[in-house]
Write a protein that holds these residues in place. Structure first.
Motif, PDB file in Angstrom:
ATOM      1  N   UNK A 136     -33.807 117.474  15.349  1.00 60.88           N
ATOM      2  CA  UNK A 136     -35.267 117.527  15.364  1.00 60.88           C
ATOM      3  C   UNK A 136     -35.633 118.829  16.080  1.00 60.88           C
ATOM      4  N   UNK A 137     -35.859 119.893  15.293  1.00 62.80           N
ATOM      5  CA  UNK A 137     -36.102 121.224  15.841  1.00 62.80           C
ATOM      6  C   UNK A 137     -37.583 121.398  16.184  1.00 62.80           C
ATOM      7  N   UNK A 138     -37.848 121.931  17.364  1.00 64.44           N
ATOM      8  CA  UNK A 138     -39.196 122.201  17.878  1.00 64.44           C
ATOM      9  C   UNK A 138     -40.064 120.944  17.977  1.00 64.44           C
ATOM     10  N   UNK A 139     -39.553 119.884  18.586  1.00 63.58           N
ATOM     11  CA  UNK A 139     -40.415 118.708  18.749  1.00 63.58           C
ATOM     12  C   UNK A 139     -41.479 119.000  19.799  1.00 63.58           C
ATOM     13  N   UNK A 140     -42.677 118.589  19.556  1.00 64.64           N
ATOM     14  CA  UNK A 140     -43.738 118.739  20.545  1.00 64.64           C
ATOM     15  C   UNK A 140     -43.705 117.573  21.515  1.00 64.64           C
ATOM     16  N   UNK A 141     -44.519 117.650  22.526  1.00 63.06           N
ATOM     17  CA  UNK A 141     -44.585 116.580  23.520  1.00 63.06           C
ATOM     18  C   UNK A 141     -45.001 115.258  22.867  1.00 63.06           C
ATOM     19  N   UNK A 142     -45.966 115.334  21.972  1.00 65.88           N
ATOM     20  CA  UNK A 142     -46.443 114.135  21.285  1.00 65.88           C
ATOM     21  C   UNK A 142     -45.310 113.467  20.498  1.00 65.88           C
ATOM     22  N   UNK A 143     -44.531 114.272  19.788  1.00 71.47           N
ATOM     23  CA  UNK A 143     -43.414 113.724  19.003  1.00 71.47           C
ATOM     24  C   UNK A 143     -42.367 113.081  19.890  1.00 71.47           C
ATOM     25  N   UNK A 144     -42.053 113.736  20.989  1.00 78.98           N
ATOM     26  CA  UNK A 144     -41.041 113.178  21.911  1.00 78.98           C
ATOM     27  C   UNK A 144     -41.495 111.851  22.500  1.00 78.98           C
ATOM     28  N   UNK A 145     -42.744 111.808  22.948  1.00 81.29           N
ATOM     29  CA  UNK A 145     -43.263 110.576  23.554  1.00 81.29           C
ATOM     30  C   UNK A 145     -43.329 109.461  22.512  1.00 81.29           C
ATOM     31  N   UNK A 146     -43.803 109.788  21.335  1.00 82.69           N
ATOM     32  CA  UNK A 146     -43.912 108.796  20.272  1.00 82.69           C
ATOM     33  C   UNK A 146     -42.539 108.241  19.895  1.00 82.69           C
ATOM     34  N   UNK A 147     -41.566 109.129  19.755  1.00 81.30           N
ATOM     35  CA  UNK A 147     -40.217 108.677  19.392  1.00 81.30           C
ATOM     36  C   UNK A 147     -39.585 107.866  20.513  1.00 81.30           C
ATOM     37  N   UNK A 148     -39.821 108.274  21.759  1.00 79.90           N
ATOM     38  CA  UNK A 148     -39.221 107.564  22.890  1.00 79.90           C
ATOM     39  C   UNK A 148     -39.811 106.175  23.079  1.00 79.90           C
ATOM     40  N   UNK A 149     -41.101 106.038  22.821  1.00 82.42           N
ATOM     41  CA  UNK A 149     -41.733 104.741  23.045  1.00 82.42           C
ATOM     42  C   UNK A 149     -41.706 103.850  21.814  1.00 82.42           C
ATOM     43  N   UNK A 150     -42.229 104.350  20.711  1.00 80.74           N
ATOM     44  CA  UNK A 150     -42.321 103.521  19.511  1.00 80.74           C
ATOM     45  C   UNK A 150     -41.094 103.627  18.610  1.00 80.74           C
ATOM     46  N   UNK A 151     -40.323 104.672  18.777  1.00 83.17           N
ATOM     47  CA  UNK A 151     -39.147 104.863  17.938  1.00 83.17           C
ATOM     48  C   UNK A 151     -38.155 103.731  18.031  1.00 83.17           C
ATOM     49  N   UNK A 152     -37.977 103.205  19.231  1.00 79.05           N
ATOM     50  CA  UNK A 152     -37.033 102.092  19.406  1.00 79.05           C
ATOM     51  C   UNK A 152     -37.500 100.838  18.678  1.00 79.05           C
ATOM     52  N   UNK A 153     -38.805 100.682  18.567  1.00 77.75           N
ATOM     53  CA  UNK A 153     -39.340  99.490  17.898  1.00 77.75           C
ATOM     54  C   UNK A 153     -39.356  99.635  16.382  1.00 77.75           C
ATOM     55  N   UNK A 154     -39.776 100.818  15.904  1.00 78.20           N
ATOM     56  CA  UNK A 154     -40.001 100.990  14.474  1.00 78.20           C
ATOM     57  C   UNK A 154     -38.820 101.567  13.710  1.00 78.20           C
ATOM     58  N   UNK A 155     -37.939 102.280  14.387  1.00 79.48           N
ATOM     59  CA  UNK A 155     -36.765 102.838  13.706  1.00 79.48           C
ATOM     60  C   UNK A 155     -35.581 101.930  13.949  1.00 79.48           C
ATOM     61  N   UNK A 156     -34.750 101.786  12.940  1.00 78.65           N
ATOM     62  CA  UNK A 156     -33.549 100.985  13.139  1.00 78.65           C
ATOM     63  C   UNK A 156     -32.625 101.749  14.083  1.00 78.65           C
ATOM     64  N   UNK A 157     -31.801 101.020  14.797  1.00 74.75           N
ATOM     65  CA  UNK A 157     -30.876 101.641  15.740  1.00 74.75           C
ATOM     66  C   UNK A 157     -29.962 102.653  15.080  1.00 74.75           C
TER      67      UNK A 157
END
Length: 165
Positions: free
Chosen positions: A66-87
């Motif tokens: 994931x090249x050039x992730x912004x702060x919003x992308x990092x926070x979103x992936x860290x918080x909601x990514x675990x719930x919405x993305x499969x492991x």
């Protein structure tokens, strides 16, 4: 223009099914200069594409850069990514803030880097806070040549003062 989820899926599947050689592979996603509404696939689309992927390809996929992730992308992936993305895909995502870090894992020249991405990387190199959505110098005043400054009328005294122990 905005690229929809169906178009992204077709492109990715076309590349995987027609051009991919045998063995493990990675995906490089360049998020450079993406705004929240434009060309950002979102978690639900990523999950949908990954779930549609045949298990043969899921097993061979080693990492998603994931090249050039912004702060919003990092926070979103860290918080909601675990719930919405499969492991399976969540733990394969590796954030790469600069292209120089990508070259630690991938040989330079194996991936075609668009000029837009290289230019964005150059901007981030000179203004690192831009990674986090902070524009410290919107008027680009740091590019103005510096002038001699006097930091105080007592600065000459500091040099000549002798300190006793």
């Amino acid at each position: 223009p905005v690229v929809g989820g169906e178009r992204l899926k077709k492109y990715l599947f076309y590349k995987l099914f027609t051009e991919l050689q045998e063995g493990p592979f990675c995906i490089v996603y360049m998020h450079s200069t993406v705004q929240k509404e434009d060309n950002s696939p979102g978690l639900t689309i990523l999950r949908w594409i990954y779930e549609e992927l045949p298990s043969y390809y899921k097993d061979r996929l080693r990492v998603v850069y994931f090249v050039h992730p912004g702060l919003r992308s990092r926070v979103l992936m860290a918080t909601l990514g675990r719930l919405f993305l499969s492991g399976g895909i969540y733990w394969k995502i590796k954030y790469v803030s600069r292209l120089q870090y990508l070259w630690e894992d991938i040989k330079k020249g194996e991936v075609e880097i668009p000029e837009l991405v290289q230019e964005h990387d150059d901007v981030l190199e000179h203004r690192p806070l831009t990674d986090y959505g902070i524009e410290p110098d919107p008027l680009h005043l740091t590019e103005i040549p510096s002038m001699g400054y006097s930091f105080g009328r007592y600065e000459g005294r500091w040099v000549s003062r002798e300190y006793s122990s």
